[in-house]
Scaffold this active site. Sequence first.
Site, mmCIF file in Angstrom:
data_model
loop_
_atom_site.group_PDB
_atom_site.id
_atom_site.type_symbol
_atom_site.label_atom_id
_atom_site.label_comp_id
_atom_site.label_asym_id
_atom_site.label_seq_id
_atom_site.Cartn_x
_atom_site.Cartn_y
_atom_site.Cartn_z
ATOM 1 N N HIS A 270 0.855 -1.194 0.000
ATOM 2 C CA HIS A 270 0.000 0.000 0.000
ATOM 3 C C HIS A 270 0.883 1.232 0.000
ATOM 4 O O HIS A 270 1.951 1.238 0.595
ATOM 5 C CB HIS A 270 -0.879 0.018 1.261
ATOM 6 N N ASP A 328 -8.047 -5.108 -0.375
ATOM 7 C CA ASP A 328 -8.497 -5.943 -1.499
ATOM 8 C C ASP A 328 -8.144 -7.421 -1.344
ATOM 9 O O ASP A 328 -8.600 -8.241 -2.143
ATOM 10 C CB ASP A 328 -7.870 -5.409 -2.804
HETATM 11 C C1 SDX Z 1 -6.180 0.191 -2.935
HETATM 12 O O1 SDX Z 1 -4.418 4.648 -1.878
HETATM 13 C C2 SDX Z 1 -5.353 4.031 -1.299
HETATM 14 O O2 SDX Z 1 -5.787 4.360 -0.231
HETATM 15 C C3 SDX Z 1 -5.908 2.858 -2.092
HETATM 16 C C4 SDX Z 1 -6.936 2.005 -1.378
HETATM 17 C C5 SDX Z 1 -8.214 2.769 -1.119
HETATM 18 O O3 SDX Z 1 -8.967 2.390 -0.200
HETATM 19 O O4 SDX Z 1 -8.512 3.679 -1.929
HETATM 20 O O5 SDX Z 1 -6.421 1.549 -0.140
HETATM 21 C C6 SDX Z 1 -7.329 0.796 -2.218
HETATM 22 O O6 SDX Z 1 -5.935 0.565 -4.046
HETATM 23 C C7 SDX Z 1 -5.311 -0.808 -2.233
HETATM 24 C C8 SDX Z 1 -4.108 -1.286 -3.115
HETATM 25 C C9 SDX Z 1 -4.627 -2.362 -4.076
HETATM 26 N N1 SDX Z 1 -3.539 -2.736 -5.035
HETATM 27 C C10 SDX Z 1 -2.939 -3.931 -4.967
HETATM 28 O O7 SDX Z 1 -3.128 -4.755 -4.073
HETATM 29 C C11 SDX Z 1 -1.971 -4.207 -6.107
HETATM 30 C C12 SDX Z 1 -0.691 -4.850 -5.553
HETATM 31 N N2 SDX Z 1 0.002 -3.808 -4.775
HETATM 32 C C13 SDX Z 1 1.104 -3.128 -5.440
HETATM 33 O O8 SDX Z 1 0.848 -2.904 -6.826
HETATM 34 C C14 SDX Z 1 1.547 -1.919 -4.635
HETATM 35 O O9 SDX Z 1 1.710 -2.318 -3.333
HETATM 36 C C15 SDX Z 1 0.735 -0.651 -4.654
HETATM 37 C C16 SDX Z 1 0.351 -0.239 -6.015
HETATM 38 C C17 SDX Z 1 -0.496 -0.785 -3.807
HETATM 39 C C18 SDX Z 1 1.624 0.407 -4.060
HETATM 40 O O10 SDX Z 1 2.714 0.539 -4.959
HETATM 41 P P1 SDX Z 1 4.011 1.298 -4.507
HETATM 42 O O11 SDX Z 1 3.658 2.633 -3.998
HETATM 43 O O12 SDX Z 1 5.033 1.186 -5.569
HETATM 44 O O13 SDX Z 1 4.475 0.435 -3.275
HETATM 45 P P2 SDX Z 1 5.703 0.745 -2.382
HETATM 46 O O14 SDX Z 1 6.330 2.060 -2.734
HETATM 47 O O15 SDX Z 1 5.279 0.525 -0.989
HETATM 48 O O16 SDX Z 1 6.730 -0.401 -2.828
HETATM 49 C C19 SDX Z 1 7.871 -0.583 -2.038
HETATM 50 C C20 SDX Z 1 8.558 -1.807 -2.609
HETATM 51 C C21 SDX Z 1 8.889 -1.696 -4.096
HETATM 52 O O17 SDX Z 1 10.022 -2.522 -4.329
HETATM 53 P P3 SDX Z 1 11.528 -1.823 -4.271
HETATM 54 O O18 SDX Z 1 11.578 -0.850 -5.427
HETATM 55 O O19 SDX Z 1 11.647 -1.152 -2.922
HETATM 56 O O20 SDX Z 1 12.462 -2.994 -4.453
HETATM 57 O O21 SDX Z 1 7.717 -2.955 -2.487
HETATM 58 C C22 SDX Z 1 7.478 -3.495 -3.783
HETATM 59 C C23 SDX Z 1 7.716 -2.383 -4.763
HETATM 60 O O22 SDX Z 1 8.048 -2.911 -6.029
HETATM 61 N N3 SDX Z 1 6.071 -3.930 -3.780
HETATM 62 C C24 SDX Z 1 5.679 -5.158 -4.081
HETATM 63 C C25 SDX Z 1 4.281 -5.132 -3.914
HETATM 64 N N4 SDX Z 1 3.879 -3.917 -3.534
HETATM 65 C C26 SDX Z 1 5.004 -3.170 -3.454
HETATM 66 N N5 SDX Z 1 6.338 -6.251 -4.456
HETATM 67 C C27 SDX Z 1 5.595 -7.366 -4.690
HETATM 68 N N6 SDX Z 1 4.230 -7.427 -4.555
HETATM 69 C C28 SDX Z 1 3.556 -6.328 -4.169
HETATM 70 N N7 SDX Z 1 2.224 -6.376 -4.030
#
Ligand code: SDX
Length: 394
Positions: A270, A328
């Site tokens: 998140h 989710d």
């Molecule tokens: C919602 O914003 C809100 O409030 C949204 C929401 C709402 O109520 O409106 O809460 C609803 O959208 C929840 C999120 C639903 N999406 C997913 O579940 C999709 C899977 N999640 C990822 O795509 C991701 O976690 C995001 C999109 C949610 C956040 O992306 P970010 O901002 O890039 O995440 P981050 O900066 O925290 O990532 C830090 C690290 C990164 O790796 P490094 O570059 O540090 O090596 O963690 C990795 C990311 O690549 N990472 C993941 C991951 N999520 C982050 N790696 C593997 N699997 C994942 N799910």
Amino acid sequence: EVGCFTVDPGFSATASCASGITFIDGEQGILLYRGYPIEQLAARSNFLEVTYLLWYGKLPNESQLQQFTHEVVHHTMINESLRLFYQGFHHDAHPMAVLVGVVGSLSAFYHDYLDIHDQKSREMAALRLVAKMPTIAAAAYKYTMGQPQIYPKNSLSYAGNFLHMMFAMPTQPYEVDPVAERALDLLLVLHADHEQNASTSTVRLAGSSGANPFACVAAGIAALWGPAHGGANEAVIRMLQEIGDAKNIPKYIARAKDKKDPFRLMGFGHRVYKNFDPRATIIRETCYQVLEKLADSRDPLFELALRLEEIALKDEYFIERKLYPNVDFYSGIIYRALNIPMSMFTAMFAIARTAGWMAHWMEMMADPELRIGRPRQLYTGPVMRDYVPLEERK
Ligand code: SDX
């Protein structure tokens, strides 16, 4: 004090905005709607009461809640000519595509009653949207099923009415299951608002130009659809179905960690929460009760999801990055127990989030100092240069 902050004095771009609606502490995993903890609202409130709280900043008294409920219930029908709109979609259109189109078309119905500078007129638009979203979404489902659209029933609750419009058939009586009704209402409460997420920011940005609120919500629905946002609830179930068995979990965890692989663990991580998303915890616990009562207590995908969470939360990669299940991750398990098809999962999110989108839109439009949102950029293109005539180009 939450306020607009600048990305960099040199760019003086406001990257966020001030709002008194929802508070999130991502490190602590705290979520408050107008100061009330989501755990208490989930346990004791209901979606229309929470909508009133988000809009007016306080819990309604009995007569206020009755009046608000009466208003919503009496605006659940859609104009008959709007029903023709569905005919333009192919039978297998994704319900979110239908929602974007049909909700956007509402802009053509109410423009003469709508003065976005008048508070009562704004509240009427918000109320119409919250009232009609379940009708529009259920009609999208019925259309894809080739079944007749079911009219709303004023005697039913908000959640009960949706289930009725989704599953009733003209040929036989349909009884709303109280367990399903309560579970759905809980999910609507949990999804109602979440500060400046992508879709809410979309609604705010569109609204800041003075655009019609129905068109703003259509833009919000489009933004919510993405699998990185509200589309994740559908993507989680597809992921669990693809994983299939707990023995395959290590392979998918490895893929999620591999930067060369676009696969991400859907429902995990998140932008803001670096701890448990409190909504995910509530939904996971609700799954046990709902499965017990509605789905003879088992869903192999729920057991797989629990195992996946257990393994991921022991993995260095997820621990280091503070990646936890988000709202989710488990919601689709409950929708499955309610027999809501996967294609409708994100539409469910849109129904609930309409309450939050409208709370933010009304808060923003009430600001007499409102200015159009205009994020700036960090320019990385070429420096100024002269035009090269065609014959001189290499
Ligand atoms: C919602 O914003 C809100 O409030 C949204 C929401 C709402 O109520 O409106 O809460 C609803 O959208 C929840 C999120 C639903 N999406 C997913 O579940 C999709 C899977 N999640 C990822 O795509 C991701 O976690 C995001 C999109 C949610 C956040 O992306 P970010 O901002 O890039 O995440 P981050 O900066 O925290 O990532 C830090 C690290 C990164 O790796 P490094 O570059 O540090 O090596 O963690 C990795 C990311 O690549 N990472 C993941 C991951 N999520 C982050 N790696 C593997 N699997 C994942 N799910």
